[in-house]
Design a protein around this motif. Sequence first.
Motif, mmCIF file in Angstrom:
data_model
loop_
_atom_site.group_PDB
_atom_site.id
_atom_site.type_symbol
_atom_site.label_atom_id
_atom_site.label_comp_id
_atom_site.label_asym_id
_atom_site.label_seq_id
_atom_site.Cartn_x
_atom_site.Cartn_y
_atom_site.Cartn_z
ATOM 1 N N UNK A 104 7.139 7.091 -30.794
ATOM 2 C CA UNK A 104 7.527 8.238 -31.601
ATOM 3 C C UNK A 104 7.294 7.940 -33.084
ATOM 4 N N UNK A 105 6.706 8.925 -33.767
ATOM 5 C CA UNK A 105 6.485 8.824 -35.218
ATOM 6 C C UNK A 105 6.365 10.235 -35.769
ATOM 7 N N UNK A 106 7.053 10.508 -36.856
ATOM 8 C CA UNK A 106 6.970 11.814 -37.516
ATOM 9 C C UNK A 106 6.674 11.599 -39.001
ATOM 10 N N UNK A 107 6.456 12.708 -39.697
ATOM 11 C CA UNK A 107 6.211 12.623 -41.137
ATOM 12 C C UNK A 107 7.445 12.153 -41.903
ATOM 13 N N UNK A 111 13.864 11.661 -39.429
ATOM 14 C CA UNK A 111 13.709 12.306 -38.121
ATOM 15 C C UNK A 111 13.202 11.292 -37.100
ATOM 16 N N UNK A 112 12.278 10.428 -37.510
ATOM 17 C CA UNK A 112 11.780 9.384 -36.618
ATOM 18 C C UNK A 112 12.922 8.476 -36.173
ATOM 19 N N UNK A 113 13.783 8.106 -37.113
ATOM 20 C CA UNK A 113 14.921 7.239 -36.777
ATOM 21 C C UNK A 113 15.858 7.928 -35.784
ATOM 22 N N UNK A 114 16.160 9.210 -36.008
ATOM 23 C CA UNK A 114 17.027 9.944 -35.076
ATOM 24 C C UNK A 114 16.388 10.067 -33.694
ATOM 25 N N UNK A 142 7.224 4.189 -35.153
ATOM 26 C CA UNK A 142 6.423 3.807 -36.307
ATOM 27 C C UNK A 142 6.802 4.768 -37.427
ATOM 28 N N UNK A 143 7.238 4.232 -38.551
ATOM 29 C CA UNK A 143 7.732 5.073 -39.636
ATOM 30 C C UNK A 143 6.647 5.458 -40.638
#
Length: 171
Positions: A104-107, A111-114, A142-143
């Motif tokens: 999982x990875x977001x912008x 949100x990525x951590x949650x 991946x952050x």
Amino acid sequence: MIFLLLVIAALLIFLLLMIFFRLRIYILLNWQFDDDQKFVQLSATVLHLSLFQKKIDFASWEMPMLEKETENETEKEKWQEKYDAMKSILQAAKMERITSKTFVATDDPIITAFLYTFLKDIAEWISSTYNDKQAKLMVAADFEESSFQSVGECMISTKLSKTMKEIRKIK
């Protein structure tokens, strides 16, 4: 002589019925979500004979607009009956195995951590419910990138007699 044939026929029918009630249907769910492919494949087998296969491709799938006002009561009742039957089948089901690799990875790093924490909690709960041989779940984050990837499979089994009984209720 005829009595002996009747006894043999009765024993054979009894044996076939016992085998039928002990048979298990295996339901396998494979999925892959990444940049190239987005699909779920569902298959059902008995004695290694395929009964059902369906592949749902989400790459060009559009979500329909849900309008509660246009649904009539009979459609809701039909869906409720199907839901109840599936719930009854799944309650009698046994988890054979589940494997998954999710990335999982977001912008937004928050949100990525949650998402990572949420998915990791679910993976740990499933792993603690089933032993290590049945559940192998991996979640990574991946952050710095923006993508979601998940590949996995889940197999459950249930008695064929229970499944047939619930399918008859639906029809």
